[in-house]
Scaffold this motif. Structure first.
Motif, PDB file in Angstrom:
ATOM      1  N   PHE A 164       1.675  -7.054  -8.329  1.00  0.00           N
ATOM      2  CA  PHE A 164       1.349  -5.846  -7.585  1.00  0.00           C
ATOM      3  C   PHE A 164       0.836  -4.728  -8.511  1.00  0.00           C
TER       4      PHE A 164
ATOM      5  N   LEU B  35      -2.751  -5.592  -8.918  1.00  0.00           N
ATOM      6  CA  LEU B  35      -3.462  -5.238  -7.685  1.00  0.00           C
ATOM      7  C   LEU B  35      -3.677  -3.729  -7.624  1.00  0.00           C
ATOM      8  N   PHE B  36      -2.653  -2.984  -8.015  1.00  0.00           N
ATOM      9  CA  PHE B  36      -2.790  -1.525  -8.100  1.00  0.00           C
ATOM     10  C   PHE B  36      -3.922  -1.156  -9.061  1.00  0.00           C
TER      11      PHE B  36
ATOM     12  N   CYS C  34       0.706  -0.310  -3.240  1.00  0.00           N
ATOM     13  CA  CYS C  34       1.078  -1.442  -4.101  1.00  0.00           C
ATOM     14  C   CYS C  34       2.279  -1.103  -4.971  1.00  0.00           C
TER      15      CYS C  34
ATOM     16  N   ARG D 192       5.984  -2.033  -4.108  1.00  0.00           N
ATOM     17  CA  ARG D 192       6.455  -3.418  -4.249  1.00  0.00           C
ATOM     18  C   ARG D 192       6.893  -3.739  -5.681  1.00  0.00           C
TER      19      ARG D 192
END
Length: 429
Positions: A18, A21-22, A198, A201
């Motif tokens: 995550f 992804l961030f 994100c 998480r």
């Protein structure tokens, strides 16, 4: 989410996913909300020169908000703090975009107020949000995967940067209206809000929250008494001031001096960013071989040619010639950043890094930002008063010799850094 016990391998793996992804989504947001886009919008909506010089220093004056980030972390932890700050940051970007309807409705004073307030909050909450970023990365990675995790996170950030910058350039070729720039900023803000999700998480232990609760005063005394840290603060102040006077002002000189289109300006932003990306791959080797001190000095010295580029710039726009200052500033900026982090991590004990980093960042970031705003505003005003109104570039032929004079003490202050012993040149995994 704060976990009561040490993180498991699965929790760390999920958190790294995550975080990457961030980084990817945030990279899209970053290029839509970056300094170049803000300066292009400010020029189009007639923000005065002193306001533009203030924007040029905002990424540094925002460090005044670092203690806010520490205070929030002490209550909710590192990941939640970055999420909260990212939400506020991106709503601040929407405040900048709101300057467009104010401009079109004929309220120039409100335009400047909206842009400067939004920009300060944007950069301020960015600084507040990342205060615990390095300790958080340490929480969710282990010695055997840390270097690979950092490399991947940086790679996805750079990838989304490049793709987004190309897309923004093409959009500005289609239309460079104030509404297009406002739309780009709005899209970037929406992506930033998505990136913030994100962060919810990501797991962490209570250790980061507890470290943020420790009082700052003992480490402030330690910082002030330490000769090496005092020298690091003055060197950081000098290098940041040097960058403020050259990097964003080169974009302003290109845009106002030659009157190039927004799309052309973004192409040069891409040149600058590409130079940063290439240099980021080289700084680790240079820093380990010669030490971060020498890399920092060389990076500051490399900015001297930028002043000469604009001082002797041709009257007519020359694409290849104008690329040179952007290549230099792009490489120098990332070298300064990496060398500063490397030197700090090797010069400060682990248990003091959080608190000491607050003092060093405020002094070198906010201090240089405020000084750079004042210096650039005065030099721009002096240049405008002495320049030929028929030759817009003449203002910058007066501005940059002043910058050259100020770069000399900046280099001398940077050279006062104490060299690290050879065994401390390599960063621990």
């Amino acid at each position: 989410m704060i976990r009561p016990t040490a993180l498991t391998g699965e929790q760390k793996r999920r958190s790294r996913f995550f975080y990457n992804l961030f980084s990817f989504i945030n990279g899209i947001s970053y290029m839509c909300l970056g300094e170049t886009v803000l300066i292009l919008l400010a020029v189009k909506i007639a923000v005065p020169d002193w306001g533009i010089s203030a924007i040029a220093g905002m990424s540094y004056t925002g460090y005044l908000m670092l203690t806010t980030g520490k205070a929030i972390t002490a209550r909710v932890g590192a990941a939640k703090t970055q999420e909260v700050c990212w939400v506020i940051r991106n709503f601040a970007a929407l405040l900048v975009a709101s300057a467009v309807p104010l401009y079109l409705s004929g309220h120039p004073h409100w335009v400047t107020a909206a842009v400067l307030t939004g920009a300060f909050l944007f950069y301020g909450f960015r600084a507040a949000g990342v205060i615990m970023a390095q300790p958080l990365i340490g929480e969710i990675s282990d010695a055997e995967n840390r270097s690979g995790f950092l490399a991947l996170s940086t790679a996805v950030f750079f990838f989304s940067n490049v793709v987004t910058l190309v897309a923004v350039t093409l959009l500005l070729k289609f239309s460079s209206s104030v509404w297009m720039l406002a739309g780009i900023i709005t899209f970037g803000a929406v992506c930033g809000l998505g990136a913030a999700r994100c962060l919810t998480r990501i797991d962490e232990t209570a250790a980061l929250r507890d470290s943020a609760r420790k009082p700052l005063w003992p480490d402030l005394i330690y910082t002030l008494k330490s000769d090496s840290l005092r020298r690091q603060i003055t060197a950081g102040f000098a290098t940041n001031l040097a960058l403020i006077m050259t990097m964003p002002m080169s974009m302003l000189a290109l845009k106002q001096g030659y009157g190039v289109s927004d799309m052309t300006a973004m192409v040069y932003a891409l040149v600058q960013f590409g130079s940063s990306a290439v240099m980021s791959l080289l700084t680790a080797r240079i820093s380990e071989k010669f030490g971060p001190r020498k890399l920092l000095i060389w990076s500051c010295e490399a900015l001297l040619p930028v002043g000469f580029f604009w001082w002797f710039a041709p009257a007519e726009f020359h694409p290849i010639y104008c690329a040179l200052p952007f290549l230099v500033t792009g490489a120098s900026s990332v070298a300064v950043l990496n060398a500063t982090i490397h030197y700090f991590l090797q010069n400060v004990e682990q248990e003091r890094r959080v608190s000491v980093s607050v003092f060093v960042s405020v002094a070198t970031g906010a201090g240089a930002g405020l000084a750079g705003t004042l210096v650039c505003a005065l030099l721009l005003r002096f240049g405008a008063a002495c320049a030929d109104p028929a030759l817009p570039l003449s203002q910058y032929r007066i501005f940059f010799p002043g910058v050259l004079i100020l770069l000399i003490p900046c280099i001398l202050l940077t050279a006062r850094l104490k060299p690290l012993p050879p065994e401390k040149r390599k960063l621990p995994r």
